[in-house]
Design a protein around this motif. Sequence first.
Motif, short mmCIF file in Angstrom:
data_model
loop_
_atom_site.label_atom_id
_atom_site.label_comp_id
_atom_site.label_asym_id
_atom_site.label_seq_id
_atom_site.Cartn_x
_atom_site.Cartn_y
_atom_site.Cartn_z
N ALA A 15 21.77 83.75 7.15
CA ALA A 15 20.51 83.74 7.89
C ALA A 15 20.16 82.33 8.35
O ALA A 15 19.77 82.12 9.51
CB ALA A 15 19.39 84.32 7.03
N ALA A 16 20.31 81.35 7.46
CA ALA A 16 20.00 79.96 7.83
C ALA A 16 20.95 79.45 8.91
O ALA A 16 20.52 78.80 9.87
CB ALA A 16 20.07 79.07 6.59
N SER A 17 22.24 79.76 8.77
CA SER A 17 23.18 79.32 9.79
C SER A 17 22.93 80.02 11.12
O SER A 17 23.06 79.42 12.18
CB SER A 17 24.62 79.53 9.33
N SER A 18 22.52 81.27 11.07
CA SER A 18 22.21 81.99 12.30
C SER A 18 21.02 81.37 13.01
O SER A 18 21.03 81.19 14.23
CB SER A 18 21.95 83.46 11.98
N ILE A 19 19.99 81.02 12.27
CA ILE A 19 18.81 80.39 12.87
C ILE A 19 19.15 79.02 13.44
O ILE A 19 18.77 78.68 14.56
CB ILE A 19 17.66 80.30 11.84
N LEU A 42 26.81 84.88 16.57
CA LEU A 42 27.38 86.21 16.46
C LEU A 42 28.23 86.35 15.20
O LEU A 42 28.25 87.40 14.56
CB LEU A 42 28.18 86.55 17.71
N GLY A 43 28.93 85.29 14.82
CA GLY A 43 29.69 85.32 13.58
C GLY A 43 28.79 85.40 12.36
O GLY A 43 29.08 86.12 11.40
N SER A 44 27.67 84.67 12.39
CA SER A 44 26.72 84.74 11.29
C SER A 44 26.08 86.11 11.18
O SER A 44 25.87 86.62 10.08
CB SER A 44 25.63 83.68 11.46
N SER A 45 25.79 86.72 12.33
CA SER A 45 25.21 88.07 12.27
C SER A 45 26.25 89.07 11.75
O SER A 45 25.90 90.02 11.04
CB SER A 45 24.65 88.50 13.62
N ALA A 46 27.52 88.86 12.08
CA ALA A 46 28.56 89.71 11.50
C ALA A 46 28.63 89.50 9.99
O ALA A 46 28.85 90.45 9.23
CB ALA A 46 29.92 89.40 12.14
N GLY A 47 28.43 88.26 9.54
CA GLY A 47 28.38 88.00 8.10
C GLY A 47 27.20 88.70 7.43
O GLY A 47 27.34 89.24 6.33
N LEU A 48 26.05 88.71 8.10
CA LEU A 48 24.89 89.44 7.56
C LEU A 48 25.19 90.94 7.45
O LEU A 48 24.84 91.58 6.46
CB LEU A 48 23.67 89.22 8.45
N VAL A 62 32.68 91.37 15.55
CA VAL A 62 33.59 90.24 15.80
C VAL A 62 34.53 90.56 16.96
O VAL A 62 34.72 89.73 17.86
CB VAL A 62 34.38 89.90 14.52
N LEU A 63 35.11 91.75 16.96
CA LEU A 63 36.07 92.09 18.01
C LEU A 63 35.43 92.18 19.39
O LEU A 63 35.95 91.61 20.36
CB LEU A 63 36.75 93.42 17.69
N VAL A 64 34.32 92.87 19.49
CA VAL A 64 33.74 93.12 20.81
C VAL A 64 32.99 91.89 21.32
O VAL A 64 33.25 91.42 22.43
CB VAL A 64 32.80 94.34 20.77
N ILE A 69 33.43 89.33 24.85
CA ILE A 69 32.41 88.87 25.79
C ILE A 69 32.24 87.35 25.75
O ILE A 69 32.23 86.70 26.80
CB ILE A 69 31.07 89.58 25.49
N VAL A 70 32.14 86.75 24.58
CA VAL A 70 31.91 85.31 24.52
C VAL A 70 33.14 84.54 24.96
O VAL A 70 33.03 83.50 25.62
CB VAL A 70 31.45 84.89 23.11
#
Length: 178
Positions: A15-19, A42-48, A62-64, A69-70
């Motif tokens: 959460a902290a890294s995502s913010i 997006l990687g941090s949200s995948a971790g969440l 992660v794949l999509v 896209i990114v």
Amino acid sequence: MYDGTVATLFFYLFAASSIALALGVVLGRRLLRSAVCLIGVLGSSAGLILVLGFEFIAGIQVLVFIGGIVVLLLFAIMMTSEGHTFEQRPSAARRVVGGIAATAFFAVTLSVYWNTDFPLVSKEGLAVSHEDVHAIGRKLLSNERDGYIVPFEVISLLLLAALIGGIVIARKHDPEDI
């Protein structure tokens, strides 16, 4: 998967890294660095999502998003950007409009959060079996009436057209000179 303490620690870490990375996306002055921060968000949200126990959804994230896209966005930035694109300074009017839009979005998000009842659901009721994953794959790649292959192909053509359009716009010489 984890005991409560480790899961909570990972939750706060992601959460902290995502913010922090989201602030890097929004406040970054260089477009390429903002895109790299977007990969981190997006990687941090995948971790969440992974901490919540939904490994399949985290893998799809992660794949999509990161893998497709990114990376396409990064290619478009690298192929079409000139030196002035990497350091943009928006006008005061754009900053005001952006601040108003961000504040309105934040207010709506808080309103929805406060007015929504989030029921607790057991993880056992949401388990995904091996057969479910195969059914999702078949549905995604099916060209029958209830399949989703056509929308995916249309989106890939749209992204390709946008990339080609960006390259054409960024050309340094007229097409007649070729």
